[in-house]
Motif scaffolding. Sequence first.
Motif, PDB file in Angstrom:
ATOM      1  N   ASP A  98      -7.476 -23.644   3.982  1.00 53.17           N
ATOM      2  CA  ASP A  98      -6.996 -24.659   3.015  1.00 53.17           C
ATOM      3  C   ASP A  98      -7.823 -25.657   2.602  1.00 53.17           C
ATOM      4  O   ASP A  98      -7.835 -26.110   1.414  1.00 53.17           O
ATOM      5  N   GLN A  99      -8.761 -26.124   3.301  1.00 62.50           N
ATOM      6  CA  GLN A  99      -9.785 -27.392   2.988  1.00 62.50           C
ATOM      7  C   GLN A  99     -10.570 -26.826   1.882  1.00 62.50           C
ATOM      8  O   GLN A  99     -11.047 -27.489   1.142  1.00 62.50           O
ATOM      9  N   VAL A 100     -11.157 -25.433   2.007  1.00 64.56           N
ATOM     10  CA  VAL A 100     -11.902 -24.694   1.123  1.00 64.56           C
ATOM     11  C   VAL A 100     -11.112 -24.716  -0.250  1.00 64.56           C
ATOM     12  O   VAL A 100     -11.638 -25.133  -1.395  1.00 64.56           O
ATOM     13  N   LEU A 101      -9.701 -24.333  -0.209  1.00 64.45           N
ATOM     14  CA  LEU A 101      -8.973 -24.353  -1.421  1.00 64.45           C
ATOM     15  C   LEU A 101      -8.916 -25.607  -2.024  1.00 64.45           C
ATOM     16  O   LEU A 101      -9.171 -25.769  -3.229  1.00 64.45           O
ATOM     17  N   TRP A 102      -8.619 -26.756  -1.366  1.00 62.20           N
ATOM     18  CA  TRP A 102      -8.718 -28.193  -1.801  1.00 62.20           C
ATOM     19  C   TRP A 102      -9.928 -28.373  -2.308  1.00 62.20           C
ATOM     20  O   TRP A 102      -9.864 -29.329  -3.322  1.00 62.20           O
ATOM     21  N   LEU A 103     -10.812 -27.999  -1.474  1.00 64.66           N
ATOM     22  CA  LEU A 103     -12.227 -28.286  -2.086  1.00 64.66           C
ATOM     23  C   LEU A 103     -12.523 -27.798  -3.826  1.00 64.66           C
ATOM     24  O   LEU A 103     -12.730 -28.675  -4.729  1.00 64.66           O
ATOM     25  N   PHE A 104     -12.048 -26.599  -3.874  1.00 68.62           N
ATOM     26  CA  PHE A 104     -12.213 -25.928  -5.192  1.00 68.62           C
ATOM     27  C   PHE A 104     -11.353 -26.425  -6.291  1.00 68.62           C
ATOM     28  O   PHE A 104     -11.879 -26.633  -7.579  1.00 68.62           O
ATOM     29  N   LEU A 105     -10.138 -26.855  -5.785  1.00 66.28           N
ATOM     30  CA  LEU A 105      -9.170 -27.404  -6.777  1.00 66.28           C
ATOM     31  C   LEU A 105      -9.351 -28.878  -7.066  1.00 66.28           C
ATOM     32  O   LEU A 105      -9.132 -29.355  -8.124  1.00 66.28           O
ATOM     33  N   LEU A 106      -9.674 -29.737  -6.136  1.00 67.61           N
ATOM     34  CA  LEU A 106      -9.841 -31.099  -6.330  1.00 67.61           C
ATOM     35  C   LEU A 106     -11.117 -31.252  -7.160  1.00 67.61           C
ATOM     36  O   LEU A 106     -11.300 -32.229  -8.073  1.00 67.61           O
ATOM     37  N   SER A 107     -12.165 -30.279  -7.437  1.00 70.61           N
ATOM     38  CA  SER A 107     -13.339 -30.321  -8.219  1.00 70.61           C
ATOM     39  C   SER A 107     -12.951 -30.109  -9.731  1.00 70.61           C
ATOM     40  O   SER A 107     -13.698 -30.662 -10.432  1.00 70.61           O
ATOM     41  N   ILE A 108     -12.083 -29.600  -9.987  1.00 66.01           N
ATOM     42  CA  ILE A 108     -11.369 -29.155 -11.302  1.00 66.01           C
ATOM     43  C   ILE A 108     -11.171 -30.505 -11.907  1.00 66.01           C
ATOM     44  O   ILE A 108     -11.597 -30.911 -12.916  1.00 66.01           O
ATOM     45  N   PRO A 109     -10.244 -31.410 -11.648  1.00 65.51           N
ATOM     46  CA  PRO A 109      -9.943 -32.645 -12.243  1.00 65.51           C
ATOM     47  C   PRO A 109     -11.438 -33.557 -12.202  1.00 65.51           C
ATOM     48  O   PRO A 109     -11.367 -34.308 -13.244  1.00 65.51           O
ATOM     49  N   VAL A 110     -11.986 -33.540 -11.035  1.00 64.00           N
ATOM     50  CA  VAL A 110     -13.225 -34.490 -11.280  1.00 64.00           C
ATOM     51  C   VAL A 110     -14.170 -33.919 -12.240  1.00 64.00           C
ATOM     52  O   VAL A 110     -14.623 -34.685 -13.141  1.00 64.00           O
ATOM     53  N   ALA A 111     -14.194 -32.607 -12.370  1.00 63.07           N
ATOM     54  CA  ALA A 111     -15.365 -32.248 -13.643  1.00 63.07           C
ATOM     55  C   ALA A 111     -14.547 -32.464 -14.748  1.00 63.07           C
ATOM     56  O   ALA A 111     -15.219 -32.998 -15.806  1.00 63.07           O
ATOM     57  N   CYS A 112     -13.350 -32.493 -14.857  1.00 68.24           N
ATOM     58  CA  CYS A 112     -12.625 -32.569 -16.236  1.00 68.24           C
ATOM     59  C   CYS A 112     -12.677 -34.075 -16.387  1.00 68.24           C
ATOM     60  O   CYS A 112     -13.407 -34.286 -17.693  1.00 68.24           O
ATOM     61  N   ILE A 113     -12.661 -35.097 -15.654  1.00 67.43           N
ATOM     62  CA  ILE A 113     -12.793 -36.447 -16.111  1.00 67.43           C
ATOM     63  C   ILE A 113     -14.415 -37.007 -16.545  1.00 67.43           C
ATOM     64  O   ILE A 113     -14.432 -37.627 -17.221  1.00 67.43           O
ATOM     65  N   ALA A 155     -17.979 -29.573  -8.650  1.00 66.79           N
ATOM     66  CA  ALA A 155     -17.791 -30.055  -9.924  1.00 66.79           C
ATOM     67  C   ALA A 155     -18.858 -29.917 -11.079  1.00 66.79           C
ATOM     68  O   ALA A 155     -18.533 -29.614 -12.243  1.00 66.79           O
ATOM     69  N   ASN A 156     -19.990 -30.482 -10.435  1.00 67.41           N
ATOM     70  CA  ASN A 156     -21.188 -30.216 -11.166  1.00 67.41           C
ATOM     71  C   ASN A 156     -21.290 -28.633 -11.814  1.00 67.41           C
ATOM     72  O   ASN A 156     -21.698 -28.355 -12.783  1.00 67.41           O
ATOM     73  N   MET A 157     -20.942 -27.805 -10.706  1.00 66.56           N
ATOM     74  CA  MET A 157     -21.029 -26.339 -11.096  1.00 66.56           C
ATOM     75  C   MET A 157     -20.125 -26.336 -12.108  1.00 66.56           C
ATOM     76  O   MET A 157     -20.490 -25.299 -13.129  1.00 66.56           O
ATOM     77  N   TYR A 158     -18.901 -26.497 -11.938  1.00 62.04           N
ATOM     78  CA  TYR A 158     -18.086 -26.246 -12.993  1.00 62.04           C
ATOM     79  C   TYR A 158     -18.354 -26.776 -14.489  1.00 62.04           C
ATOM     80  O   TYR A 158     -18.152 -26.144 -15.360  1.00 62.04           O
ATOM     81  N   MET A 159     -18.984 -28.106 -14.249  1.00 64.76           N
ATOM     82  CA  MET A 159     -19.579 -28.504 -15.638  1.00 64.76           C
ATOM     83  C   MET A 159     -20.708 -27.759 -16.292  1.00 64.76           C
ATOM     84  O   MET A 159     -20.867 -27.691 -17.679  1.00 64.76           O
ATOM     85  N   SER A 160     -21.545 -27.350 -15.481  1.00 63.94           N
ATOM     86  CA  SER A 160     -22.695 -26.667 -15.891  1.00 63.94           C
ATOM     87  C   SER A 160     -22.142 -25.108 -16.573  1.00 63.94           C
ATOM     88  O   SER A 160     -22.477 -24.818 -17.486  1.00 63.94           O
ATOM     89  N   LEU A 161     -20.965 -24.563 -15.823  1.00 63.24           N
ATOM     90  CA  LEU A 161     -20.660 -23.626 -16.407  1.00 63.24           C
ATOM     91  C   LEU A 161     -19.671 -23.804 -17.841  1.00 63.24           C
ATOM     92  O   LEU A 161     -19.948 -23.012 -18.856  1.00 63.24           O
ATOM     93  N   PHE A 162     -18.933 -24.761 -17.661  1.00 65.72           N
ATOM     94  CA  PHE A 162     -18.529 -25.201 -18.927  1.00 65.72           C
ATOM     95  C   PHE A 162     -19.476 -25.480 -20.108  1.00 65.72           C
ATOM     96  O   PHE A 162     -19.164 -25.006 -21.517  1.00 65.72           O
TER      97      PHE A 162
END
Length: 154
Positions: free
Chosen positions: A33-48, A125-132
């Motif tokens: 669950d911690q890993v799931l939270w990690l990947f999900l919380l990174s999405i709004p961080v990257a978005c903002i 979050a920075n991995m998400y932004m790089s991919l985006f």
Amino acid sequence: MGVWEYDEPAPHVRGQPPTANCQPPTNMLPYTDQVLWLFLLSIPVACIAWTVTHEEVFREPRDYCERRCEKGKTLLERKFFYLFTCEYCFSHYVVFAFLLITRFHLLMPGWRGLLIAGFSLVWIANMYMSLFGILRTNMKKEKTIIKKMEDEQL
């Protein structure tokens, strides 16, 4: 006591070596669950972070920060305003806000779990932004190629 509140460190923190079946303390989320939270919380961080540092809606404040970054009189002033133009730098502040709001810890309770969670959220979050960024660049390139082909046909 809430899900994110801790009063006892993980077993391997108390001096016991971690085992293959090491589980978090009972007042922490399971590791999956911690890993799931990690990947999900990174999405709004990257978005903002991406929106503030790249999108048109924040162009005027970003241009102001860029001018102050280039023409600032002191090193502190230049570095302070640079933080609002760099998605990597700005994501640290967004993560800090999210950690305050969610009180998310990763792997360990207390300040160590916050530190691990903070840097992990920034990295994901920075991995998400790089991919985006790569995806967005490819989309713009394809649009340009299509427009050029359409103009040649006319």
